[in-house]
Write a protein that holds these residues in place. Structure first.
Motif, PDB file in Angstrom:
ATOM      1  N   VAL A  30       2.092  -2.392  -0.753  1.00  0.00           N
ATOM      2  CA  VAL A  30       0.974  -2.930   0.028  1.00  0.00           C
ATOM      3  C   VAL A  30      -0.169  -3.316  -0.917  1.00  0.00           C
ATOM      4  CG1 VAL A  30      -0.581  -2.519   1.970  1.00  0.00           C
ATOM      5  CG2 VAL A  30       1.605  -1.313   1.856  1.00  0.00           C
ATOM      6  N   GLY A  31      -0.580  -4.571  -0.881  1.00  0.00           N
ATOM      7  CA  GLY A  31      -1.704  -5.038  -1.688  1.00  0.00           C
ATOM      8  C   GLY A  31      -1.238  -5.702  -2.971  1.00  0.00           C
ATOM      9  N   TRP A  32      -2.079  -6.610  -3.486  1.00  0.00           N
ATOM     10  CA  TRP A  32      -1.685  -7.350  -4.688  1.00  0.00           C
ATOM     11  C   TRP A  32      -2.894  -7.701  -5.541  1.00  0.00           C
ATOM     12  CZ3 TRP A  32       3.032  -6.752  -6.053  1.00  0.00           C
ATOM     13  CH2 TRP A  32       3.599  -7.532  -7.056  1.00  0.00           C
ATOM     14  N   THR A  33      -3.848  -6.759  -5.635  1.00  0.00           N
ATOM     15  CA  THR A  33      -4.998  -6.922  -6.530  1.00  0.00           C
ATOM     16  C   THR A  33      -5.067  -5.705  -7.436  1.00  0.00           C
ATOM     17  OG1 THR A  33      -6.260  -8.220  -4.922  1.00  0.00           O
ATOM     18  CG2 THR A  33      -7.499  -7.153  -6.682  1.00  0.00           C
ATOM     19  N   TRP A  34      -5.004  -5.917  -8.746  1.00  0.00           N
ATOM     20  CA  TRP A  34      -5.106  -4.820  -9.695  1.00  0.00           C
ATOM     21  C   TRP A  34      -6.581  -4.528  -9.949  1.00  0.00           C
ATOM     22  CZ3 TRP A  34      -0.919  -7.655  -9.139  1.00  0.00           C
ATOM     23  CH2 TRP A  34       0.334  -7.077  -9.347  1.00  0.00           C
ATOM     24  N   GLY A  35      -7.010  -3.308  -9.634  1.00  0.00           N
ATOM     25  CA  GLY A  35      -8.402  -2.943  -9.837  1.00  0.00           C
ATOM     26  C   GLY A  35      -9.233  -3.171  -8.590  1.00  0.00           C
ATOM     27  N   PHE A  36     -10.533  -3.324  -8.779  1.00  0.00           N
ATOM     28  CA  PHE A  36     -11.469  -3.362  -7.653  1.00  0.00           C
ATOM     29  C   PHE A  36     -11.928  -4.785  -7.311  1.00  0.00           C
ATOM     30  CE2 PHE A  36     -12.367   0.907  -9.655  1.00  0.00           C
ATOM     31  CZ  PHE A  36     -11.614   1.620  -8.736  1.00  0.00           C
ATOM     32  N   GLY A  37     -11.112  -5.769  -7.638  1.00  0.00           N
ATOM     33  CA  GLY A  37     -11.446  -7.155  -7.314  1.00  0.00           C
ATOM     34  C   GLY A  37     -11.219  -7.470  -5.850  1.00  0.00           C
ATOM     35  N   ASN A  38     -11.433  -8.726  -5.510  1.00  0.00           N
ATOM     36  CA  ASN A  38     -11.329  -9.157  -4.115  1.00  0.00           C
ATOM     37  C   ASN A  38      -9.901  -9.005  -3.602  1.00  0.00           C
ATOM     38  OD1 ASN A  38     -12.085 -10.254  -1.640  1.00  0.00           O
ATOM     39  ND2 ASN A  38     -11.706 -12.349  -2.309  1.00  0.00           N
TER      40      ASN A  38
ATOM     41  N   GLN B 231      -2.321   9.264  -7.869  1.00  0.00           N
ATOM     42  CA  GLN B 231      -3.294   8.167  -7.854  1.00  0.00           C
ATOM     43  C   GLN B 231      -3.602   7.753  -9.279  1.00  0.00           C
ATOM     44  OE1 GLN B 231      -6.514   7.896  -5.033  1.00  0.00           O
ATOM     45  NE2 GLN B 231      -7.999   7.570  -6.682  1.00  0.00           N
ATOM     46  N   HIS B 232      -3.355   6.480  -9.549  1.00  0.00           N
ATOM     47  CA  HIS B 232      -3.646   5.910 -10.852  1.00  0.00           C
ATOM     48  C   HIS B 232      -4.911   5.056 -10.732  1.00  0.00           C
ATOM     49  CE1 HIS B 232      -2.579   2.790 -14.145  1.00  0.00           C
ATOM     50  NE2 HIS B 232      -3.238   3.782 -14.672  1.00  0.00           N
ATOM     51  N   PHE B 233      -5.978   5.653 -10.684  1.00  0.00           N
ATOM     52  CA  PHE B 233      -7.360   5.221 -10.486  1.00  0.00           C
ATOM     53  C   PHE B 233      -7.567   4.452  -9.183  1.00  0.00           C
ATOM     54  CE2 PHE B 233      -6.797   1.122 -12.883  1.00  0.00           C
ATOM     55  CZ  PHE B 233      -7.644   0.271 -12.169  1.00  0.00           C
ATOM     56  N   GLY B 234      -8.621   4.807  -8.534  1.00  0.00           N
ATOM     57  CA  GLY B 234      -8.989   4.242  -7.242  1.00  0.00           C
ATOM     58  C   GLY B 234     -10.208   4.997  -6.737  1.00  0.00           C
TER      59      GLY B 234
ATOM     60  N   THR C 254      -4.721  10.204 -12.466  1.00  0.00           N
ATOM     61  CA  THR C 254      -4.728   9.720 -13.844  1.00  0.00           C
ATOM     62  C   THR C 254      -5.687   8.559 -14.032  1.00  0.00           C
ATOM     63  OG1 THR C 254      -2.883   8.226 -13.403  1.00  0.00           O
ATOM     64  CG2 THR C 254      -2.326  10.388 -14.259  1.00  0.00           C
ATOM     65  N   ASN C 255      -5.898   8.281 -15.291  1.00  0.00           N
ATOM     66  CA  ASN C 255      -6.651   7.158 -15.834  1.00  0.00           C
ATOM     67  C   ASN C 255      -8.143   7.453 -15.864  1.00  0.00           C
ATOM     68  OD1 ASN C 255      -6.915   4.774 -17.166  1.00  0.00           O
ATOM     69  ND2 ASN C 255      -5.878   3.546 -15.619  1.00  0.00           N
ATOM     70  N   GLN C 256      -8.795   6.731 -16.751  1.00  0.00           N
ATOM     71  CA  GLN C 256     -10.211   6.960 -16.989  1.00  0.00           C
ATOM     72  C   GLN C 256     -11.056   6.296 -15.911  1.00  0.00           C
ATOM     73  OE1 GLN C 256      -8.017   5.934 -19.407  1.00  0.00           O
ATOM     74  NE2 GLN C 256      -7.837   8.011 -20.205  1.00  0.00           N
ATOM     75  N   GLU C 257     -11.858   7.102 -15.265  1.00  0.00           N
ATOM     76  CA  GLU C 257     -12.853   6.590 -14.332  1.00  0.00           C
ATOM     77  C   GLU C 257     -14.185   7.231 -14.713  1.00  0.00           C
ATOM     78  OE1 GLU C 257     -11.388   5.895 -10.148  1.00  0.00           O
ATOM     79  OE2 GLU C 257     -10.063   7.515 -10.735  1.00  0.00           O
ATOM     80  N   LYS C 258     -15.205   6.459 -14.728  1.00  0.00           N
ATOM     81  CA  LYS C 258     -16.495   6.952 -15.183  1.00  0.00           C
ATOM     82  C   LYS C 258     -16.943   8.132 -14.339  1.00  0.00           C
ATOM     83  CE  LYS C 258     -21.204   5.458 -16.234  1.00  0.00           C
ATOM     84  NZ  LYS C 258     -22.158   4.319 -16.190  1.00  0.00           N
ATOM     85  N   ALA C 259     -17.163   9.275 -14.983  1.00  0.00           N
ATOM     86  CA  ALA C 259     -17.521  10.497 -14.282  1.00  0.00           C
ATOM     87  C   ALA C 259     -18.767  10.285 -13.439  1.00  0.00           C
ATOM     88  CB  ALA C 259     -17.755  11.627 -15.285  1.00  0.00           C
ATOM     89  N   GLY C 260     -18.678  10.702 -12.172  1.00  0.00           N
ATOM     90  CA  GLY C 260     -19.828  10.603 -11.284  1.00  0.00           C
ATOM     91  C   GLY C 260     -20.021   9.248 -10.658  1.00  0.00           C
ATOM     92  N   ASP C 261     -19.222   8.256 -11.084  1.00  0.00           N
ATOM     93  CA  ASP C 261     -19.402   6.910 -10.563  1.00  0.00           C
ATOM     94  C   ASP C 261     -18.984   6.811  -9.101  1.00  0.00           C
ATOM     95  OD1 ASP C 261     -17.766   3.807 -10.778  1.00  0.00           O
ATOM     96  OD2 ASP C 261     -19.929   4.050 -10.798  1.00  0.00           O
TER      97      ASP C 261
ATOM     98  N   TRP D  49       7.494   8.668  -7.622  1.00  0.00           N
ATOM     99  CA  TRP D  49       6.495   9.318  -6.776  1.00  0.00           C
ATOM    100  C   TRP D  49       6.738   9.028  -5.296  1.00  0.00           C
ATOM    101  CZ3 TRP D  49       4.178   6.642 -11.181  1.00  0.00           C
ATOM    102  CH2 TRP D  49       3.827   7.519 -12.231  1.00  0.00           C
ATOM    103  N   GLY D  50       6.197   9.881  -4.448  1.00  0.00           N
ATOM    104  CA  GLY D  50       6.298   9.664  -3.013  1.00  0.00           C
ATOM    105  C   GLY D  50       5.226   8.717  -2.515  1.00  0.00           C
ATOM    106  N   LEU D  51       3.965   9.147  -2.629  1.00  0.00           N
ATOM    107  CA  LEU D  51       2.803   8.333  -2.260  1.00  0.00           C
ATOM    108  C   LEU D  51       2.119   7.917  -3.547  1.00  0.00           C
ATOM    109  CD1 LEU D  51       1.518  10.692   0.577  1.00  0.00           C
ATOM    110  CD2 LEU D  51       2.795   8.550   0.886  1.00  0.00           C
ATOM    111  N   TYR D  52       1.982   6.611  -3.763  1.00  0.00           N
ATOM    112  CA  TYR D  52       1.542   6.128  -5.072  1.00  0.00           C
ATOM    113  C   TYR D  52       0.468   5.052  -4.933  1.00  0.00           C
ATOM    114  CZ  TYR D  52       2.082   4.137  -9.836  1.00  0.00           C
ATOM    115  OH  TYR D  52       1.878   3.673 -11.113  1.00  0.00           O
ATOM    116  N   PRO D  53      -0.807   5.459  -4.792  1.00  0.00           N
ATOM    117  CA  PRO D  53      -1.895   4.478  -4.882  1.00  0.00           C
ATOM    118  C   PRO D  53      -2.138   4.119  -6.345  1.00  0.00           C
ATOM    119  CG  PRO D  53      -2.759   6.677  -4.391  1.00  0.00           C
ATOM    120  CD  PRO D  53      -1.269   6.798  -4.397  1.00  0.00           C
ATOM    121  N   ASP D  54      -1.757   2.913  -6.716  1.00  0.00           N
ATOM    122  CA  ASP D  54      -1.884   2.456  -8.096  1.00  0.00           C
ATOM    123  C   ASP D  54      -3.237   1.768  -8.276  1.00  0.00           C
ATOM    124  OD1 ASP D  54      -1.164   2.047 -10.719  1.00  0.00           O
ATOM    125  OD2 ASP D  54       0.428   0.612 -10.304  1.00  0.00           O
ATOM    126  N   GLU D  55      -3.362   1.023  -9.312  1.00  0.00           N
ATOM    127  CA  GLU D  55      -4.629   0.541  -9.852  1.00  0.00           C
ATOM    128  C   GLU D  55      -5.588  -0.012  -8.796  1.00  0.00           C
ATOM    129  OE1 GLU D  55      -4.323  -1.846 -13.289  1.00  0.00           O
ATOM    130  OE2 GLU D  55      -2.554  -0.796 -14.044  1.00  0.00           O
ATOM    131  N   GLY D  56      -6.687   0.676  -8.625  1.00  0.00           N
ATOM    132  CA  GLY D  56      -7.748   0.215  -7.732  1.00  0.00           C
ATOM    133  C   GLY D  56      -7.528   0.514  -6.269  1.00  0.00           C
TER     134      GLY D  56
END
Length: 739
Positions: free
Chosen positions: A500-508, A590-593, A614-621, A562-569
């Motif tokens: 489900v979904g086809w945008t990598w990261g937090f784009g539109n 969850q690989h960042f989101g 996993t993955n680096q997300e700015k702490a507190g952001d 994995w069973g439930l896998y929210p990937d990038e964003g």
């Protein structure tokens, strides 16, 4: 009229208030659109057009003079419209097999209306089959235990095929290694290590080195160093024979198919040219976090050494090695001629749609796929394969009910551009070259009229996919919204069940408010691919709900089953009341989101980590996800992943969870004790380490023998037996099959 259940239709069974029932009935009848999708008799003014194998397309479609094809029936409908007859039309298809020479194409002029739909359906008791294939006969005994037949038109290059079905079974084209990866997939076990150890005594089909060269003009060359055993298969072949050999590579989450352009026996190298470069994060060769790509060679006569295999030579001879007890003279051999059965060609940008057309009880079998001259380049979820056996653009209020799409070389069905308010109910998709059902596109259309939305898939069986392009998925939703995927059985794929979904990261992204509920998703990956999820998501997905699914038996090749896998964003998704068990790498990852909610799920028996962030997300952001009222039950591996995971950059709010290791061994929390973990702010509120008291977890019975423990955290029991298809016993049994 039969009322088909959906996720929300369960209120019909449970609600007592009349208003709730009326609302549920209206939602079922309208698909949430406010327009009734009729499935029964419409009016006395209905015109019936008859189709029969003994008919003639020059006939008038009457019972005495039936037409012979769906194309003939469509043309008869057009003549009715030209004569000013705008009432409902039923195309009644008699029993028998119909052979396609070209696909049925419907355009806006072939539409019906809400009051007068056009219906293509099987006659009562009939099971008509529409085949895109041709039967091959005339087999005779040949050398080395092989049987051979002459294929008409092959020598003159009028026909070629890459798939063959023998008595309804997809036959394996001549291949090395013969195990088709089964042996590789089992040795060693997927959870053993991050990279697979290579044992040349077991199988030599690994790359020792791969070099990529940019040839310019969008072409790239891969030079791959292989073992001598592999080279010895190719050196006896003539250049013409070698040109037909295909190299099929499985690497991480993708599959590449290419023709061999050259070999060098001295350096043990194979050269292939293709039209797409490899991504630096998804190569054929070894990556630090992945595993070596592996491959097979396909389509040469000397590889035809196992019963059930076949090979088509350029001189028109078809070779087959029979299985024990088979007599090729009594078998039915079917090879495909066309790739598509049905095309719905609306013009959404121009505001012209194909509307109110229904298909019921029709089976479409034997669809072609030919590897392009430049090969097939890697693309996640087979999204780069721009073809399906049934293609829809500009379709509105189109219904598929009790249909079958099987034995095809591509995707099964694709609601591509500008489709809305369509339904697929109680349909069977099986033996698919790539994926099952696709919804939407990989990019966001420029106009809203061209965006696909409000597609419902309910009570379907979608099984045995990825047979040619292994990264195909059961249901793929791209840049599309307000779709509902409920009560389906999706299994026996080498990649994910639902994407489900086809945008990598937090784009539109417009992939929002999609509902994935009450599905049974199982036997995925099967040791063939990596980076797999029972439900996989990408990008911002406001309002998307993934609930009441049962996900089990997800195993990877190198990593990531994995069973439930929210990937990038992946963001703003609710995961609730899902049961996940028997997976290789984790029930949830969850690989960042951001701002996802994981609530009231049972995550059991993962072989490595149970839950991962996993993955680096700015702490507190932002908050990565909330993990609450879940039960995590395991007997091997780690609870929360390895020590470099779950750092401060994963801002997860954990509370009211139950953790239990069933083998009695102690377990930690990313190297911390329970008290240290809670001192970090993790699971500080309401979580416990306790046996949840399942009835029989060893037999995967996750009902509760006691509610003593779950009451402590507020976990709410849910009936996971409701996931999967419903209806008569035969339909339910068909879904379970051998899986």
């Amino acid at each position: 009229m039969r009322l088909w259940k959906s996720t929300f239709g369960k209120s019909l069974q449970r609600a007592g208030a009349a208003g709730v029932v009326v609302s549920a009935v209206l939602a079922l009848l309208t698909g949430g659109t406010g327009q009734v999708l009729a499935a029964g008799p419409v009016s006395a003014a209905e015109v019936v057009i008859h189709v029969a194998p003994t008919g003639n397309d020059a006939g008038d479609g009457s019972r005495g003079k039936p037409v012979a094809s769906l194309i003939g029936a469509r043309d008869a409908v057009r003549r009715l419209r030209a004569d000013g007859k705008a009432g409902p039309v039923r195309v009644m298809v008699a029993d028998g097999t119909y052979h396609f020479a070209e696909p049925l194409v419907l355009t806006p002029e072939d539409s019906g209306s809400a009051e007068a739909p056009v219906r293509y359906e099987a006659a009562p008791g009939a099971k008509p089959l529409f085949s895109g294939g041709r039967i091959i006969t005339g087999f005779r005994a040949g050398e080395n235990g092989l049987w051979v037949a002459d294929v008409p038109g092959m020598a003159a290059r009028q026909w070629y095929f890459e798939q063959l079905w023998v008595d309804g079974r997809r036959a394996q084209r001549a291949i090395e290694p013969d195990t088709n990866w089964e042996k590789i997939a089992r040795l060693p076990a997927c959870p053993g290590s991050r990279t697979r150890a290579r044992d040349p005594n077991i199988d030599p089909f690994f790359f020792e080195d791969v070099v990529e060269t940019d040839l310019g003009k969008g072409r790239f060359r891969q030079t791959s160093t292989v073992d001598q055993q592999v080279m010895s298969l190719l050196t006896p072949l003539s250049p013409a024979q070698r040109a037909d050999v295909q190299l099929s590579v499985s690497h991480s989450w993708s599959n590449t198919r290419r023709f061999i352009s050259a070999i060098d026996a001295g350096s043990r190298t194979i050269t292939t040219d293709g039209g797409k470069a490899l991504y630096p994060w998804n190569l054929w060769k070894d990556l630090a976090w992945s595993s070596k790509g592996y491959f097979h060679l396909e389509n040469f006569l000397s590889a035809l050494d196992e019963p059930g295999e076949w090979f088509l030579a350029r001189d028109g001879k078809l070779y087959y090695k029979p299985r024990p007890g088979e007599d090729p003279a009594s078998l039915e051999f079917v090879a495909p001629v066309i790739s598509q059965f049905l095309q719905i060609q609306g013009d959404p940008a121009g505001g012209r749609f194909v509307e109110h057309v229904q298909f019921k009880g029709l089976a479409f079998n034997h669809g072609q796929w030919l590897t392009p001259p430049g090969g097939y380049g890697p693309g996640q979820a087979a999204a780069r394969l721009n073809e399906a056996a049934v293609m829809l653009d500009g379709a509105r209020n189109v219904l598929f009910q009790d249909c079958e799409i099987a034995h095809v070389g591509t995707h099964g069905l694709w609601f591509r551009q500008g489709c809305s308010q369509c339904r697929v109910e109680r349909c069977l998709f099986r033996d698919l070259g790539a994926g099952g059902v696709r919804i939407g596109e990989i990019s966001i259309p420029t106009s809203t009229a061209e965006q696909t939305h409000q597609i419902t898939l309910d009570n379907n069986i979608i099984q045995s996919g990825g047979r040619i392009i292994a990264e195909g998925v059961g249901v793929w939703i791209g840049q599309s919204y307000d779709n509902t995927v409920t009560q389906n059985d999706i299994g026996d794929f080498y990649y994910s069940a639902v994407s489900v979904g086809w945008t990598w990261g937090f784009g539109n992204s417009v992939a929002k408010r999609n509902i994935i509920s009450y599905n049974r998703l199982h036997h995925l990956g099967q040791g063939r691919m990596s980076d797999i999820g029972g439900v996989y998501s990408l990008g911002i997905s406001d309002g998307t709900v993934i609930s009441h699914n049962v996900i089990h038996d997800v195993t990877c090749w190198g990593y990531g089953g994995w069973g439930l896998y929210p990937d990038e964003g992946s963001s703003n998704i609710l995961y609730e009341n899902n049961l996940v068990y028997n997976v290789s790498d984790g029930g949830f990852h969850q690989h960042f989101g951001r701002y996802n909610t994981v609530r009231n799920n049972i995550l059991a028996f993962s072989q490595q980590e149970q839950v991962r962030g996993t993955n680096q997300e700015k702490a507190g952001d932002h908050l990565s996800f909330t993990f609450e009222r879940n039960i995590v039950y395991f007997d091997q591996g780690e609870l929360f992943g390895r020590n470099h995971q779950w750092r401060a950059d994963v801002q997860a709010d954990l509370k009211n969870n139950i953790y239990w290791r069933a083998d009695g061994k102690s377990f930690g929390f990313v190297g911390k004790s329970w008290d240290q973990w809670r001192a970090m702010g993790r699971d500080k509120e309401g979580s416990v380490i306790a046996d949840p008291k399942f009835v029989d977890p060893k037999k995967r019975d996750f009902r509760f023998a006691s509610d003593e423990v779950i009451k402590q955290t507020g976990f709410q029991p849910f009936d996971y037996s409701q996931a999967g298809v419903y209806g008569d016993a035969a339909w339910i049994a068909l879904a379970k099959g051998n899986l």
